[in-house]
Scaffold this active site. Structure first.
Site, mmCIF file in Angstrom:
data_model
loop_
_atom_site.group_PDB
_atom_site.id
_atom_site.type_symbol
_atom_site.label_atom_id
_atom_site.label_comp_id
_atom_site.label_asym_id
_atom_site.label_seq_id
_atom_site.Cartn_x
_atom_site.Cartn_y
_atom_site.Cartn_z
ATOM 1 N N GLU A 1 2.127 1.755 -3.442
ATOM 2 C CA GLU A 1 1.037 2.292 -4.266
ATOM 3 C C GLU A 1 0.866 3.796 -4.043
ATOM 4 O O GLU A 1 0.623 4.559 -4.977
ATOM 5 C CB GLU A 1 -0.254 1.551 -3.917
ATOM 6 N N ARG B 1 0.829 -1.205 0.000
ATOM 7 C CA ARG B 1 0.000 0.000 0.000
ATOM 8 C C ARG B 1 0.871 1.266 0.000
ATOM 9 O O ARG B 1 0.504 2.275 -0.599
ATOM 10 C CB ARG B 1 -0.953 0.007 1.201
ATOM 11 N N SER C 1 15.075 14.783 1.907
ATOM 12 C CA SER C 1 16.099 13.775 2.201
ATOM 13 C C SER C 1 15.477 12.534 2.845
ATOM 14 O O SER C 1 14.588 12.653 3.697
ATOM 15 C CB SER C 1 17.152 14.349 3.143
#
Lengths: 147, 147, 147, 147, 147, 147, 147, 147, 147, 147
Positions: I91, I88, I114
């Protein structure tokens, strides 16, 4: 039969036990730190005298010393390196690769910088805004010549 | 709407027509050759004044000058570069990547060399056995700090 | 602005119209067939005089002739070539690669055969059991030297 | 049950102990160095008499000799070889593959060079500018015939 | 300049307009259906007389007829075919590949079935439990011979 | 607990010791050579009576016989097979896949040849120009029906 | 010549103009919504009467109607689907694939569920804790039979 | 320390020894067959009481029972599953994925079917033309809501 | 020589035996839970005092404590993570990555957040419609500066 | 028919002409900047009223406004993002993914953070050592429940 990996493991153990850094070892066998580390982890071959010097420094067996002088097979474990420290160099090749190519072509003609007839240094440069890593690479220019 | 690619194409045409090299252009706009080329091919953004200077030098339109200052999306076309000149740098990362990591860790601690707060030069060094390409990279050290 | 691909297309058309083979063209501009074809399809750069000779032979524009002399970006379209004629060479590298490496190391030491300082010929050899393709490659040996 | 890999390991040990090179072994069993090495590392099958000769030379067991004559499964460990010595051959296929195809088609018609009915030699050629690796491949031409 | 793809498109249009099947076309030009389709979609080259016959049958231009006789570059669009009808053949190679290899080795020795000196037929076989597709392949055996 | 791989290993050892070929074994247990080999290397399941027959022939343990009847998980080790003998079949699917699809569609309608309700034979056919491998595949046609 | 993609585009435009949903269209031509959508986006072929009905409903040209009945080539654009709605189904196959296989084997024996002789429905099921998507798949069982 | 894999191995052995099927086990611990198998092969976690029930049924150690309740890491071994029984489901996602997405969007709006708040059954349905596999999936609809 | 993996295994065993959660351990050694877990599974290095504190808490050997302070090599096992909980996040980077980039550029200029000078927290937020996972990331902004 | 890409292009042009930032637009249509940008580049669907508001603000056509409300197909262009700004988030998932999973499991049980029922903010936080990017994600916890 000892493999390159076996010998690397022995070197890492002896180095840890002796409390030596890579630069210390490089200095004691009078070879650059980059090539020393590279040959110790099996990505390059030691010249016979340097292998002998390392063997003496770290009390390696004769067989291990001989293995150090053999031509290695250089397999990269990952197509795209994931370790952040190594990935940044991959990113530099991705972002600035076409630039390196264009400037080499402008300065030399159609050709490449050799990665074999090649040397490199790594240094720490003090800087009040944060110290910097300085890397110098030098490789022989090889031209594509028509035949 | 002009894209970064459109502007690169215009720059290449104007550069060819004017007979200028990348180092000539870099000198005229007072920026390093590496960054100049990189920004001209759309891998970096020009500061506004440098974009203006380049626009004047190569007679680019106002829209093109503005496009030069936009943040680029840096997509690498190939996971493993196939062009031999660029591949050699990929090979160096593959062969010497673990060595660069080990020496950075020895000199600085656990961290990386930044590829953002970074600069680079490319030079030709004369050598009786064949001239050499010399590359210098300098990047800020960034530490992994526990929190 | 003409690209390398545009010029290749023009060469293929002119070659077809003139009814010339690659060996004919190579002979007329006095360059090897391998390098001639390779440069015509944009995988190598022509020396200026050879580009001019080809331009005259095939009535190419001045811009096309200039493009022929530019350094190409050598992108391979397929990681594993699928065309059976090209795949067989990939298979040879897969099957005999470790053997080539072992014999080069035995004859020279730790190093490689250059693919840049390199030339190649292709010949047809008559044979009662079926004619054979004979390929000769010659590349400079480059050694990994410790530093 | 001994595998091809087991037998390769035994051969490498015996070869090292005997201080023999691949060319020495090839000469003693009267087979080419390329095929000898290739069959010793399990990428080809030994003819029964050559397997017997090698077995005698290196004192291999009967089972090992039998394994040497079995048909091998030729799996390439890496889709794109990373070892620089082997990669250069991959690069040659990438850069010159379309050229090899075009010249074979011009000399023979639509077909391929066999990688099975095939032989190869590797030689060192002295050269004042640096010695060169010379490779000769010879493979039977196979035509695509309509049916 | 017409490409193989252009000619395929013309053939598909003419075939549709004429209401011909692949077997009809194959019969009219007296070549097997497999090779006929394969050459029409640009995966094989037509012999000159068959190209002429097809040109007459489908009213193709002279240039199109010539293009049909050129050696094609056989690029597979997908490493693993996704179309279910083609995938099933890929699956057969995956599941039964080692079996095909073992039986070829048992019957012939160490070697392969040529995919060049090769022909194939596809037939419909009536069967009360559901008709079956019957495919026959025939390829020349090529031996790995030591040298 | 014995795995399919363990049982394959036992079969290969027993087969070697008994000096039997795959066709011999297939004949003795009255099953086709293709299915016999495929089930012996763990790519298919033996019917119980055939597993028992094989167990008796090669003196396998009861547990091994039971394992032979279990449904296998058919994992292909390589997306693109590299062994030249198996690769040629992959190449055939690549080159002739669209042709097989077109001819199946022409003869049957929109559908596929099943790779499950499927059988195959491998034969050696004598030929004065060199013997040939003949492969016959037969699979049930399955239609895509609208619903 | 219209392609499947061209026809899909026309259908989407006509559907939008007519303000019809997929279920509306499916009902009007009396075919399931799943197969209707699948055939409209070119992943399946329409039976002739259904193509005619759709043509009338959406005022498609005769050529478009004919194209709808042709066998499609089913290429998946992405090996791993990235769209979250489609990815979840890929994840289900990854997580529960071995379970589906084990239960099919337990209930039927060694074999598969056909993806060709196959149908599917999608429904919305009201639920106070949040409505649910209900999917029913039905495919013919096909057995691996020894031969 | 026992891993999930170790426990799966123990379950498979105990299940074989007891002559139980997955549905038998599922019934005895009163959990669905799909979830039971999935959790037994380490792709899901058992609720504590079900783990205890399974432990008692198959005489597993306390440590094994505890391991069954731990959250698993769900790594799929193959990006594209090769086993034909599992591949068919992957093919269904490839062929019908866009259809599933379109129908979910039509019935619910922009969103997905959850693969977490999800359940599934597998059944055998008798059919005179050949029995069928029936699979029912139910997953909660989750909407993309603007914020 | 102990590896990072060996030490992780020891920590997991000791943690299980002691019945401690990651947040408990983090609190006892006064370091954030994210960094504590990350360093325990070998993706980060412990500061020396924290390693000592952990060693005392879990009774680790001196060698294990020393290993905890070494710079790790961060190899990701999977290019695309398959575990649903980790996927997830992948995604989110795929769907919202261009958005994160656009907003960072709008707020800061051309640069990045960063991932080294970085920290993160994970919290549970109660919510009547279902509790939520709240993740906060903070990373230093690094600018691309022309040079 | 306008595609999502066409509309994105129109929005970018109108936004540039109007001199608006993403946060300006978000504020004027009263939706979060993250969701606004995401929906403008076609990775999410606009609610009808927000699409209308955006259409008015940027003078978009009615068709464009309607397209903004359609469910998008979310294809990620690159499996591993190469743009350094986006790559850093991929790296965070690689390095800290197992940690996120472990802490979610510890706080909630076996389950995931939803990427659908999800929202996110991006902020600039002033810091004397260099300003920081602060990202907050909130997603509903979804449990794997046995059934």
């Amino acid at each position: 039969m000892l493999t390159k990996d076996d010998v690397t493991m022995k070197i890492l153990e002896a180095k840890k036990a002796a409390g030596l850094g890579w630069e210390d070892i490089a200095e004691k066998i009078d070879m650059s730190p980059v090539f020393t580390h590279s040959a110790c982890v099996g990505m390059n071959a030691f010249p016979a005298d340097k292998a002998a010097a390392l063997g003496e420094l770290l009390s390696l067996s004769d067989e291990a010393v001989e293995v150090l002088t053999e031509s290695p097979t250089k397999n990269f474990a990952q197509t795209v390196p994931t370790d952040p420290c190594i990935y940044r160099f991959y990113e530099i090749v991705g972002v600035y690769g076409p630039t390196l190519k264009a400037l080499i072509h402008e300065k030399f003609g159609d050709g490449i910088m050799s990665a074999i007839d090649f040397d490199m240094t790594v240094e720490r440069v003090e800087n009040p805004k944060g110290d910097r890593v300085k890397i110098e690479m030098s490789g022989k220019y090889l031209a594509y010549n028509a035949w």
